[in-house]
Design a protein around this motif. Sequence first.
Motif, short mmCIF file in Angstrom:
data_model
loop_
_atom_site.label_atom_id
_atom_site.label_comp_id
_atom_site.label_asym_id
_atom_site.label_seq_id
_atom_site.Cartn_x
_atom_site.Cartn_y
_atom_site.Cartn_z
N ILE A 41 0.86 -1.23 -0.37
CA ILE A 41 0.10 0.06 -0.04
C ILE A 41 0.77 1.56 -0.15
O ILE A 41 1.86 1.28 0.34
N PRO A 42 0.62 2.25 -0.99
CA PRO A 42 1.19 3.29 -1.39
C PRO A 42 1.83 4.26 0.53
O PRO A 42 0.33 4.17 0.87
N VAL A 43 1.97 4.57 1.35
CA VAL A 43 2.43 5.44 1.95
C VAL A 43 2.45 6.60 2.00
O VAL A 43 3.37 7.48 0.60
N ALA A 44 1.38 7.33 2.23
CA ALA A 44 1.36 8.70 2.02
C ALA A 44 2.41 9.02 3.56
O ALA A 44 3.10 9.15 4.14
N ARG A 45 3.31 10.47 2.85
CA ARG A 45 4.54 10.63 3.29
C ARG A 45 3.34 12.22 4.23
O ARG A 45 2.50 12.80 3.58
N LYS A 46 4.25 12.37 5.59
CA LYS A 46 3.82 13.12 6.16
C LYS A 46 4.31 14.66 5.90
O LYS A 46 5.78 14.51 5.48
N PRO A 47 3.52 15.81 6.83
CA PRO A 47 4.38 16.90 6.14
C PRO A 47 5.18 17.02 7.59
O PRO A 47 5.50 16.42 8.68
N ARG A 48 5.86 17.82 6.08
CA ARG A 48 7.23 18.20 7.65
C ARG A 48 6.35 18.72 9.03
O ARG A 48 7.75 18.28 9.95
N TRP A 49 5.73 19.68 9.12
CA TRP A 49 5.83 20.16 10.77
C TRP A 49 5.00 18.53 11.25
O TRP A 49 4.97 19.01 12.53
#
Length: 153
Positions: free
Chosen positions: A24-32
């Motif tokens: 499953i493609p993992v969504a990258r977390k935002p930097r903040w």
Amino acid sequence: MKQTGRRLARSTRQQGDRPVVQSIPVARKPRWLNQLLRTQRTSTVITTGLVTLSFAMYGWTVYIQHLWRGEFDRMQALERQERQLTAASETLRQHLANQAERPDSGLVLPTPESAIFLPAPSPAPAQSPIQSLIQSPALEPAAPPPAQVPMAY
């Protein structure tokens, strides 16, 4: 939804009997959000350290107060004993003074006629330190110097 299941079924049929697991493609977390999570971990560690330190300081304070209280009680007991000894000493002194004032005690006031005079000790001949070392053998200890004795009491 049926289409996704059909695609999965087709892909598994093409590879044979073994099913293929697709990641499953993992969504990258935002930097903040990453910085916020890092800040949370850091603050958790710091908070844990401060709580541990505060418990240690509290325990140390309680222990020191306990020791101080024990020593303070001991000091008060010693002061009480000192007062009791002072009172007993003064009572004894007063009792002895009362006994000395009675005529049947046998004590006499000191007078110059009752003083005892002792003759002065004869001084030893003075020798230089070198002569005393030559005359006395090395194995024998030197005699102590004569003490200053009062002439009379």
